[in-house]
Design a protein around this motif. Structure first.
Motif, PDB file in Angstrom:
ATOM      1  N   ILE A 275      29.401  32.402  40.350  1.00  0.00           N
ATOM      2  CA  ILE A 275      28.453  32.789  41.172  1.00  0.00           C
ATOM      3  C   ILE A 275      29.038  33.933  41.961  1.00  0.00           C
ATOM      4  N   CYS A 276      30.322  33.457  42.633  1.00  0.00           N
ATOM      5  CA  CYS A 276      30.855  34.358  43.726  1.00  0.00           C
ATOM      6  C   CYS A 276      31.332  35.930  42.733  1.00  0.00           C
ATOM      7  N   LEU A 277      31.786  35.810  41.563  1.00  0.00           N
ATOM      8  CA  LEU A 277      32.151  36.819  40.721  1.00  0.00           C
ATOM      9  C   LEU A 277      30.892  37.715  40.416  1.00  0.00           C
ATOM     10  N   LYS A 278      29.708  37.053  40.122  1.00  0.00           N
ATOM     11  CA  LYS A 278      28.411  37.647  39.797  1.00  0.00           C
ATOM     12  C   LYS A 278      27.943  38.466  41.152  1.00  0.00           C
ATOM     13  N   LYS A 279      28.176  37.945  42.216  1.00  0.00           N
ATOM     14  CA  LYS A 279      27.629  38.619  43.413  1.00  0.00           C
ATOM     15  C   LYS A 279      28.611  39.689  43.767  1.00  0.00           C
ATOM     16  N   GLU A 280      29.851  39.555  43.463  1.00  0.00           N
ATOM     17  CA  GLU A 280      30.931  40.725  43.707  1.00  0.00           C
ATOM     18  C   GLU A 280      30.478  42.025  42.940  1.00  0.00           C
ATOM     19  N   LEU A 281      30.481  41.663  41.705  1.00  0.00           N
ATOM     20  CA  LEU A 281      29.931  42.667  40.796  1.00  0.00           C
ATOM     21  C   LEU A 281      28.740  43.324  40.956  1.00  0.00           C
ATOM     22  N   HIS A 282      27.694  42.453  41.357  1.00  0.00           N
ATOM     23  CA  HIS A 282      26.480  42.968  41.748  1.00  0.00           C
ATOM     24  C   HIS A 282      26.475  44.148  42.893  1.00  0.00           C
ATOM     25  N   LYS A 283      27.176  43.605  43.955  1.00  0.00           N
ATOM     26  CA  LYS A 283      27.338  44.697  45.067  1.00  0.00           C
ATOM     27  C   LYS A 283      28.018  45.933  44.588  1.00  0.00           C
ATOM     28  N   LYS A 284      29.056  46.033  43.615  1.00  0.00           N
ATOM     29  CA  LYS A 284      29.444  47.111  43.219  1.00  0.00           C
ATOM     30  C   LYS A 284      29.137  47.796  42.313  1.00  0.00           C
ATOM     31  N   PHE A 285      28.025  47.227  41.591  1.00  0.00           N
ATOM     32  CA  PHE A 285      27.283  48.074  40.423  1.00  0.00           C
ATOM     33  C   PHE A 285      25.934  48.136  40.458  1.00  0.00           C
ATOM     34  N   SER A 286      25.217  47.615  41.433  1.00  0.00           N
ATOM     35  CA  SER A 286      23.763  47.587  41.424  1.00  0.00           C
ATOM     36  C   SER A 286      23.353  48.483  42.408  1.00  0.00           C
ATOM     37  N   ALA A 287      22.212  49.047  42.181  1.00  0.00           N
ATOM     38  CA  ALA A 287      21.885  50.306  42.860  1.00  0.00           C
ATOM     39  C   ALA A 287      21.385  49.728  44.240  1.00  0.00           C
ATOM     40  N   THR A 288      21.180  50.418  45.369  1.00  0.00           N
ATOM     41  CA  THR A 288      20.708  49.690  46.809  1.00  0.00           C
ATOM     42  C   THR A 288      19.393  49.921  46.898  1.00  0.00           C
ATOM     43  N   VAL A 289      18.721  49.011  47.554  1.00  0.00           N
ATOM     44  CA  VAL A 289      17.387  48.960  47.602  1.00  0.00           C
ATOM     45  C   VAL A 289      16.893  49.758  48.838  1.00  0.00           C
ATOM     46  N   GLU A 290      16.331  50.685  48.757  1.00  0.00           N
ATOM     47  CA  GLU A 290      15.751  51.456  49.901  1.00  0.00           C
ATOM     48  C   GLU A 290      14.207  51.385  50.211  1.00  0.00           C
ATOM     49  N   ASN A 291      13.773  51.253  51.394  1.00  0.00           N
ATOM     50  CA  ASN A 291      12.427  51.249  51.683  1.00  0.00           C
ATOM     51  C   ASN A 291      12.056  52.467  52.029  1.00  0.00           C
ATOM     52  N   GLY A 292      10.868  52.958  51.247  1.00  0.00           N
ATOM     53  CA  GLY A 292      10.291  54.181  51.143  1.00  0.00           C
ATOM     54  C   GLY A 292       9.753  54.724  52.591  1.00  0.00           C
ATOM     55  N   PHE A 293       9.365  53.719  53.173  1.00  0.00           N
ATOM     56  CA  PHE A 293       8.618  54.245  54.650  1.00  0.00           C
ATOM     57  C   PHE A 293      10.031  54.535  55.389  1.00  0.00           C
ATOM     58  N   ASP A 294      11.053  53.844  55.556  1.00  0.00           N
ATOM     59  CA  ASP A 294      12.062  54.362  56.186  1.00  0.00           C
ATOM     60  C   ASP A 294      12.750  55.383  55.767  1.00  0.00           C
ATOM     61  N   LEU A 295      12.654  55.750  54.529  1.00  0.00           N
ATOM     62  CA  LEU A 295      12.983  57.209  54.003  1.00  0.00           C
ATOM     63  C   LEU A 295      12.254  58.267  54.635  1.00  0.00           C
TER      64      LEU A 295
END
Length: 116
Positions: A51-71
């Motif tokens: 689970i820790c490995l999966k979280k690490e890899l998600h942090k490195k390789f997943s796109a970040t979520v942006e809030n459209g209104f904030d942008l």
């Protein structure tokens, strides 16, 4: 598609990556799409480490979520003068860049007149 390599993760998880590679997992995507329970059936490793490995890899390789209104709030729009002080005053400064503006009026009132 990134290859699954021990140097992608912290030291305490590098052994888990090596074991996964030995069992046929060659890319980060292959590992991330598999269910932890499925992996545990094939490979005896600590659930916590997987689970820790999966979280690490998600942090490195997943796109970040942006809030459209904030942008949108952070986006600066320029205001373009119409060339008419009275019209700019009515429009609170002029025409906003990036918006569709329709000019309408009677015949021969200067709608198509260009200015530089």
């Amino acid at each position: 598609m990134s290859l699954l390599r021990p140097n992608l993760v912290p030291d305490h998880l590098q052994n888990v990556v090596s074991v996964l590679k030995d069992h046929g997992f060659s890319t980060v995507t292959e590992f991330l799409i598999h269910d932890e329970e499925e992996i545990l059936k094939k490979i005896y490793e600590k659930v916590k480490d997987l689970i820790c490995l999966k979280k690490e890899l998600h942090k490195k390789f997943s796109a970040t979520v942006e809030n459209g209104f904030d942008l949108y709030q952070g986006f600066e729009r320029k205001i373009i003068s119409t060339g008419s002080e009275r019209l700019d005053e009515l429009l609170e400064g002029g025409i906003q860049e990036g918006e569709l503006t329709e000019i309408c009026g009677g015949i021969a009132t200067g709608k198509t007149q260009g200015w530089t």
